[in-house]
Design a protein around this motif. Sequence first.
Motif, PDB file in Angstrom:
ATOM      1  N   SER A 153       0.831  -1.210   0.000  1.00 45.87           N
ATOM      2  CA  SER A 153       0.000   0.000   0.000  1.00 45.87           C
ATOM      3  C   SER A 153       0.868   1.263   0.000  1.00 45.87           C
ATOM      4  CB  SER A 153      -0.917  -0.010   1.225  1.00 45.87           C
ATOM      5  OG  SER A 153      -1.690   1.162   1.293  1.00 45.87           O
ATOM      6  N   PHE A 154       1.941   1.237   0.764  1.00 50.79           N
ATOM      7  CA  PHE A 154       2.886   2.359   0.823  1.00 50.79           C
ATOM      8  C   PHE A 154       3.477   2.643  -0.556  1.00 50.79           C
ATOM      9  CE2 PHE A 154       7.541   3.282   1.410  1.00 50.79           C
ATOM     10  CZ  PHE A 154       7.417   4.607   1.800  1.00 50.79           C
ATOM     11  N   LEU A 155       3.891   1.594  -1.251  1.00 53.98           N
ATOM     12  CA  LEU A 155       4.453   1.741  -2.594  1.00 53.98           C
ATOM     13  C   LEU A 155       3.387   2.205  -3.596  1.00 53.98           C
ATOM     14  CD1 LEU A 155       6.727  -1.437  -2.729  1.00 53.98           C
ATOM     15  CD2 LEU A 155       7.436   0.929  -2.349  1.00 53.98           C
ATOM     16  N   ASP A 156       2.163   1.694  -3.438  1.00 55.71           N
ATOM     17  CA  ASP A 156       1.064   2.115  -4.317  1.00 55.71           C
ATOM     18  C   ASP A 156       0.771   3.608  -4.156  1.00 55.71           C
ATOM     19  OD1 ASP A 156       0.708  -0.305  -5.495  1.00 55.71           O
ATOM     20  OD2 ASP A 156      -1.000  -0.914  -4.270  1.00 55.71           O
ATOM     21  N   ASN A 157       0.809   4.094  -2.926  1.00 58.34           N
ATOM     22  CA  ASN A 157       0.533   5.510  -2.670  1.00 58.34           C
ATOM     23  C   ASN A 157       1.580   6.401  -3.331  1.00 58.34           C
ATOM     24  OD1 ASN A 157      -1.761   4.972  -1.163  1.00 58.34           O
ATOM     25  ND2 ASN A 157      -0.669   4.931   0.790  1.00 58.34           N
ATOM     26  N   SER A 159       3.242   5.521  -5.991  1.00 58.11           N
ATOM     27  CA  SER A 159       3.013   5.354  -7.429  1.00 58.11           C
ATOM     28  C   SER A 159       1.902   6.243  -7.955  1.00 58.11           C
ATOM     29  CB  SER A 159       2.679   3.888  -7.741  1.00 58.11           C
ATOM     30  OG  SER A 159       3.718   3.031  -7.319  1.00 58.11           O
ATOM     31  N   ALA A 160       0.993   6.627  -7.067  1.00 60.12           N
ATOM     32  CA  ALA A 160      -0.149   7.447  -7.480  1.00 60.12           C
ATOM     33  C   ALA A 160       0.273   8.853  -7.886  1.00 60.12           C
ATOM     34  CB  ALA A 160      -1.178   7.519  -6.356  1.00 60.12           C
ATOM     35  N   ASP A 161       1.428   9.304  -7.409  1.00 60.89           N
ATOM     36  CA  ASP A 161       1.927  10.632  -7.754  1.00 60.89           C
ATOM     37  C   ASP A 161       2.826  10.518  -8.987  1.00 60.89           C
ATOM     38  OD1 ASP A 161       3.028  13.149  -7.950  1.00 60.89           O
ATOM     39  OD2 ASP A 161       3.412  13.362  -5.813  1.00 60.89           O
ATOM     40  N   ASN A 163       4.131  12.624 -10.906  1.00 59.66           N
ATOM     41  CA  ASN A 163       5.240  13.573 -11.011  1.00 59.66           C
ATOM     42  C   ASN A 163       6.516  13.028 -10.375  1.00 59.66           C
ATOM     43  OD1 ASN A 163       3.730  15.575 -12.321  1.00 59.66           O
ATOM     44  ND2 ASN A 163       2.903  16.316 -10.377  1.00 59.66           N
ATOM     45  N   LEU A 164       6.359  12.123  -9.398  1.00 61.04           N
ATOM     46  CA  LEU A 164       7.512  11.533  -8.740  1.00 61.04           C
ATOM     47  C   LEU A 164       8.169  10.446  -9.582  1.00 61.04           C
ATOM     48  CD1 LEU A 164       6.225  11.081  -5.066  1.00 61.04           C
ATOM     49  CD2 LEU A 164       7.944  12.704  -5.845  1.00 61.04           C
ATOM     50  N   LEU A 165       7.439   9.948 -10.566  1.00 59.30           N
ATOM     51  CA  LEU A 165       7.864   8.745 -11.268  1.00 59.30           C
ATOM     52  C   LEU A 165       8.533   8.998 -12.621  1.00 59.30           C
ATOM     53  CD1 LEU A 165       4.645   6.621 -10.630  1.00 59.30           C
ATOM     54  CD2 LEU A 165       6.581   6.997  -9.115  1.00 59.30           C
ATOM     55  N   ILE A 166       8.609  10.260 -13.023  1.00 60.12           N
ATOM     56  CA  ILE A 166       9.053  10.587 -14.374  1.00 60.12           C
ATOM     57  C   ILE A 166      10.422   9.992 -14.696  1.00 60.12           C
ATOM     58  CG2 ILE A 166       9.737  12.480 -15.897  1.00 60.12           C
ATOM     59  CD1 ILE A 166       7.574  14.186 -14.536  1.00 60.12           C
ATOM     60  N   ASN A 167      11.365  10.084 -13.780  1.00 59.69           N
ATOM     61  CA  ASN A 167      12.738   9.678 -14.072  1.00 59.69           C
ATOM     62  C   ASN A 167      13.079   8.276 -13.572  1.00 59.69           C
ATOM     63  OD1 ASN A 167      13.471  12.130 -15.339  1.00 59.69           O
ATOM     64  ND2 ASN A 167      13.669  13.098 -13.338  1.00 59.69           N
ATOM     65  N   LEU A 220       5.518   1.399  -8.578  1.00 57.88           N
ATOM     66  CA  LEU A 220       6.833   1.312  -7.960  1.00 57.88           C
ATOM     67  C   LEU A 220       6.946  -0.030  -7.244  1.00 57.88           C
ATOM     68  CD1 LEU A 220       9.496   2.699  -7.339  1.00 57.88           C
ATOM     69  CD2 LEU A 220       8.423   3.736  -5.335  1.00 57.88           C
ATOM     70  N   CYS A 221       7.903  -0.841  -7.641  1.00 57.33           N
ATOM     71  CA  CYS A 221       8.043  -2.188  -7.088  1.00 57.33           C
ATOM     72  C   CYS A 221       9.454  -2.410  -6.556  1.00 57.33           C
ATOM     73  CB  CYS A 221       7.731  -3.242  -8.150  1.00 57.33           C
ATOM     74  SG  CYS A 221       6.016  -3.258  -8.689  1.00 57.33           S
ATOM     75  N   HIS A 222       9.540  -3.010  -5.400  1.00 55.73           N
ATOM     76  CA  HIS A 222      10.814  -3.365  -4.784  1.00 55.73           C
ATOM     77  C   HIS A 222      11.502  -4.456  -5.590  1.00 55.73           C
ATOM     78  CE1 HIS A 222      13.503  -5.391  -1.933  1.00 55.73           C
ATOM     79  NE2 HIS A 222      13.515  -4.280  -1.223  1.00 55.73           N
ATOM     80  N   ARG A 223      10.739  -5.452  -6.036  1.00 52.80           N
ATOM     81  CA  ARG A 223      11.145  -6.574  -6.888  1.00 52.80           C
ATOM     82  C   ARG A 223      11.972  -7.646  -6.170  1.00 52.80           C
ATOM     83  NH1 ARG A 223      12.823  -6.334 -12.745  1.00 52.80           N
ATOM     84  NH2 ARG A 223      14.717  -5.383 -11.986  1.00 52.80           N
ATOM     85  N   ASP A 224      12.133  -7.512  -4.873  1.00 50.26           N
ATOM     86  CA  ASP A 224      12.687  -8.597  -4.054  1.00 50.26           C
ATOM     87  C   ASP A 224      12.096  -8.480  -2.659  1.00 50.26           C
ATOM     88  OD1 ASP A 224      14.134 -10.838  -3.389  1.00 50.26           O
ATOM     89  OD2 ASP A 224      16.034  -9.775  -3.101  1.00 50.26           O
TER      90      ASP A 224
END
Length: 321
Positions: A153-157, A159-161, A163-167, A220-224
């Motif tokens: 849930s923390f990672l999903d929140n 991901s909802a923004d 603007n934070l994910l552009i780079n 946004l995923c940790h992947r491990d």
Amino acid sequence: MNVRAKKLKNEKAFETLGIKEVFLYKLRDLISGQAVTKEPPHIPDFNLLETVKPFGSVGSYFMGIFSNTKEEKVFVKTWRGNHKDLNYLTLINEISFYKFFEKMSISQIKTPKIRAIHNKSSELSVVYEYIEGKKLEESSTELKLKTYWAVISFLDNISADKNLLINFPKRTYFSYLVTFLLILPLALINYPSKAAKLISSGILFTKLITIKNNFLPLSLCHRDLNMRNILISNNTSYLIDFQYTLLTLKEFEIASTIRSHIREKEFLEKMLAKVRNSNSFNTQILRQMLIYYAIMGLCDKRFRKERVEDFFDCLNLASNI
């Protein structure tokens, strides 16, 4: 050189794990190889207290707990090599995400802080804040699941923004389709006696392909995200080990956790029950990601026998979800 915020040569924040870079680094690793040095690094004012053994495969890094004369502890992860390989690349990625998550942490989910970075031509050491606590794997199934879904849930929140994910580095659905064509032959070379299972899994992966999935939003995923990478200290969860973190399909996150806990029947059953009853996950994509994750693991012959068995169990599970 002791520098707290040293500017690394390749510190273009989140561009280090692009598909092209990973492919080129991995190709160079296969051609030239890389020896792993087990000697502890020199950390100014700190001495080695305890070596931390890697889990799963032959270690790609030296890891240890260090202390100083004031009995302050730090955790250190060190890469060494005669050329910058994929392990160097993922450690750079980890540094970037630790810095990012330090700004994004909430009261009950945090990350250890980076105390210092020591960067030399053939060595990169990261000194982390030492968290006195226990790994989540030592807790009850109920606490594991509660904490795990809180982290999701923390990672999903975040991901909802958008603007934070552009780079952020990304892995789209299409990138998995393309790279699957490359990793399946490698797995077949490594495990020819398991060719029938590998080929049938490859056929299932192909049958599940849906082009429209390439347009699904990425998370946004940790992947491990396994229970060894979540520490519990004073009722606070600390996420660690961001080597592979990036934007991708959230089903890959679930697949990586399933692989890590494939032997824990109660945990696995309850986790899958929640996934099946949720509208947030696509079970068809989850089946593909389980196959992909397992085949990717089988490309690396350094894994111990138990881990290899886990990968094949994931292939069996993908056929039955």
